[in-house]
Design an enzyme around this catalytic site. Structure first.
Site, PDB file in Angstrom:
ATOM      1  CG  HIS A  99      31.347  66.106  25.544  1.00  0.00           C
ATOM      2  ND1 HIS A  99      30.531  65.364  26.349  1.00  0.00           N
ATOM      3  CD2 HIS A  99      30.706  67.264  25.303  1.00  0.00           C
ATOM      4  CE1 HIS A  99      29.424  66.047  26.580  1.00  0.00           C
ATOM      5  NE2 HIS A  99      29.507  67.207  25.958  1.00  0.00           N
ATOM      6  CB  ALA A 100      35.940  69.977  25.047  1.00  0.00           C
TER       7      ALA A 100
END
Length: 142
Positions: free
Chosen positions: A59-60
């Site tokens: 994820h970011a």
């Protein structure tokens, strides 16, 4: 990569060496916010009991910056800035990986009984997460 996010950190993903104090009785390392890492620490969490060789989904974040340390064992961090992928192997407790906001990261290749410490610049906020890689690519392409 265009940057339409004013909160995105301009620093790049990089290994940061931590202070080490070597002693015959055992070694010691420290992490001080805004000194050893480039942000104030708002949250700490850890990842453990990941089966050997497995990965944690990537994820970011829109805003959060992270610092990741292998306190025990080893694992890899794959960082994707939208233009290139870079793999960092973490296997010592006296350095860690700085991840600026807006970088997709995946933790992979865990050794058995490894322990990953993650320090974050923000409190937990589900709205800060980018969980879909296609959405991430759209975000960094703007």
């Amino acid at each position: 990569m265009a940057n339409n996010n004013p909160e995105k950190d301009s620093d790049s993903v990089r290994i940061i060496d931590l202070p080490r104090f070597l002693d015959a009785r055992g070694n010691l390392s420290v992490i001080e916010e805004c000194k050893d890492i480039p942000f104030p620490i708002r949250r700490a969490y850890w990842v453990y009991d990941v089966p050997g060789g497995e990965a944690r989904d990537g994820h970011a974040y829109f805003r959060s910056r992270e610092f990741i340390v292998a306190l025990s064992g080893s694992f890899d961090v794959v960082a994707d800035d939208g233009c290139r992928l870079r793999k960092f192997s973490l296997n010592r407790s006296y350095y860690g990986l700085y991840i600026p906001a807006g970088v997709w990261r995946t933790l992979t290749n865990f050794s058995t009984n490894s322990l990953a410490l993650i320090l974050s610049s923000t409190d937990y906020d589900p709205a800060d997460y980018i969980l879909d890689h296609d959405r991430y690519i759209e975000f960094v392409s703007k």
